[in-house]
Write an enzyme that holds these catalytic residues in place. Structure first.
Site, PDB file in Angstrom:
ATOM      1  N   THR A 182       0.837  -1.202   0.000  1.00 51.05           N
ATOM      2  CA  THR A 182       0.000   0.000   0.000  1.00 51.05           C
ATOM      3  C   THR A 182       0.873   1.253   0.000  1.00 51.05           C
ATOM      4  O   THR A 182       2.061   1.200   0.303  1.00 51.05           O
ATOM      5  CB  THR A 182      -0.899   0.047   1.250  1.00 51.05           C
ATOM      6  OG1 THR A 182      -0.077   0.124   2.422  1.00 51.05           O
ATOM      7  CG2 THR A 182      -1.776  -1.190   1.333  1.00 51.05           C
ATOM      8  N   ASP A 183       0.239   2.391  -0.335  1.00 53.02           N
ATOM      9  CA  ASP A 183       0.923   3.677  -0.180  1.00 53.02           C
ATOM     10  C   ASP A 183       0.015   4.608   0.613  1.00 53.02           C
ATOM     11  O   ASP A 183      -1.034   4.189   1.086  1.00 53.02           O
ATOM     12  CB  ASP A 183       1.327   4.262  -1.542  1.00 53.02           C
ATOM     13  CG  ASP A 183       0.114   4.623  -2.409  1.00 53.02           C
ATOM     14  OD1 ASP A 183      -0.987   4.849  -1.859  1.00 53.02           O
ATOM     15  OD2 ASP A 183       0.274   4.679  -3.632  1.00 53.02           O
ATOM     16  N   GLN A 184       0.420   5.849   0.782  1.00 46.63           N
ATOM     17  CA  GLN A 184      -0.325   6.729   1.679  1.00 46.63           C
ATOM     18  C   GLN A 184      -1.679   7.140   1.113  1.00 46.63           C
ATOM     19  O   GLN A 184      -2.471   7.776   1.819  1.00 46.63           O
ATOM     20  CB  GLN A 184       0.501   7.955   2.043  1.00 46.63           C
ATOM     21  CG  GLN A 184       0.701   8.947   0.920  1.00 46.63           C
ATOM     22  CD  GLN A 184       1.439  10.185   1.407  1.00 46.63           C
ATOM     23  OE1 GLN A 184       2.363  10.081   2.207  1.00 46.63           O
ATOM     24  NE2 GLN A 184       1.069  11.357   0.937  1.00 46.63           N
ATOM     25  N   MET A 185      -1.974   6.781  -0.139  1.00 44.14           N
ATOM     26  CA  MET A 185      -3.319   7.011  -0.680  1.00 44.14           C
ATOM     27  C   MET A 185      -4.281   5.961  -0.114  1.00 44.14           C
ATOM     28  O   MET A 185      -5.488   6.023  -0.339  1.00 44.14           O
ATOM     29  CB  MET A 185      -3.285   6.943  -2.206  1.00 44.14           C
ATOM     30  CG  MET A 185      -4.168   7.973  -2.897  1.00 44.14           C
ATOM     31  SD  MET A 185      -4.051   7.869  -4.721  1.00 44.14           S
ATOM     32  CE  MET A 185      -2.565   8.825  -5.051  1.00 44.14           C
TER      33      MET A 185
END
Lengths: 135, 135, 135, 135
Positions: A16-19
């Site tokens: 995952t990423d911060q989005m």
């Protein structure tokens, strides 16, 4: 009728990423899992292929993003052989939620054969024949 | 004439794979570095854009691989704005060895604006105007 | 007697580096898969925990590398709860080849509870009780 | 007095996770950037060392997390040589925000020398001498 290889995985936190969704480049990693499973299904693993002195290098990739996968989602990857030639092979992928069936990504990659020195090479004939049988 | 943003980096060990070259998905990470630098150059960082409640999600990516980057190589990324519309923006990238100039990858990504709930949104007008000025 | 959670995976090409083995930082990703499976086993997924407003952030990690995993190897991760307190929980991991049993990595991570603002928090009592039951 | 190598980088979007901060395993990648810069500073790049037939494999890593790095933050890595022996070398790292100086991570890794077949080896004497001069 062409073979469809189905692979499944669960989304890792690291993907995952911060989005709050899976980072877009990671779908190419999942495509590789799909084609690895596809190749293994036809009698020769990609690891064996490399031990025999052949590498498959991605020469083109195109990816369309339709939806977003999230942490812990169960994912299904469908891999099809799109084209096989003497020096190149192309796969198509459909990545979806395993539970809802919601389509996430469609992609296509072309791979070229390389010898151990990294020069273009002809695919081993028996490997090519195995793939042909899957179309 | 359109602006060309130049970014530079050095290949990390973590970015290589057992073929001895950079893993193909990592070039998309480098493209993101290129467009982050491009956007920052025009007065608003992408981090600021997210704090203002907008996200840019990749909707399409296409990559052509012409050569291979290796560990510790110095890399140059050239980023150009290809298209900007009310809801989407496209960038083109040319990735090359910084020293030899050898071309490694050409790529294009399209990004769409999303609101904090992940729904399609219109790009902030001033952000769009900033990008337009770079064309 | 304490519960041992067993997870299995197959090494991805993306996880190798030019040394021909799995890049050392990736074992921490595998440890996270192990503890995610451990937590899910006891009635609450980590995804649910985050939706309930709690995060677990790694505060310490130590890893010993005994052997090397290679592309396409099948890997087994054994995860044990080492300690659980009001604000922190520690897990221990043993990562080995699934087929040969050869030991690859032993590791330990400590995680602290955070609230949505990122401040230290007390673990939800029922979550803590679930973990206690696994010791 | 021992040499402190300072490296700087900017946090990539790909390095964040859905907690909104840098994923914990990525700090080990940054440590590697630090020791690569440290080694290059003393006359031989790690890439040269590998071409000379030596690899350095991480045998132990320990990491303490004190704070969280976020997307687009500028990061400073300070790398020190902690110990050098005939077959192993240890580095210590302090990772902080470049602007505020806020401490994020302290870490230590031990690396052992391997020959091209992956067997334990003695560090090249001149490489070891170069490192010793940095203490």
């Amino acid at each position: 009728m062409s073979h469809v290889q189905v692979s499944e995985l669960r989304v890792r936190y690291a993907e995952t990423d911060q989005m709050g969704v899976v980072y877009h480049a990671n779908y190419l990693v999942w495509c590789e899992i799909g084609r690895t499973d596809f190749i293994r299904r036809f009698g020769m693993s990609y690891a064996d292929l490399e031990r025999a002195g052949f590498m498959l290098a991605v020469s083109e990739a195109s990816v369309r993003y339709h939806g977003a996968a999230r942490y812990d989602d169960r994912i299904r990857i469908e891999t099809r052989l799109a084209d096989v030639r003497s020096r190149a092979v192309a796969f198509e992928y459909l990545i979806a939620h395993a539970d809802s069936g919601e389509r996430l990504v469609s992609a296509r990659t072309t791979l070229v054969a390389l010898d151990p020195a990294g020069r273009p090479a002809v695919l081993p004939p028996d490997f090519r024949a195995q793939l042909q049988s899957a179309r």
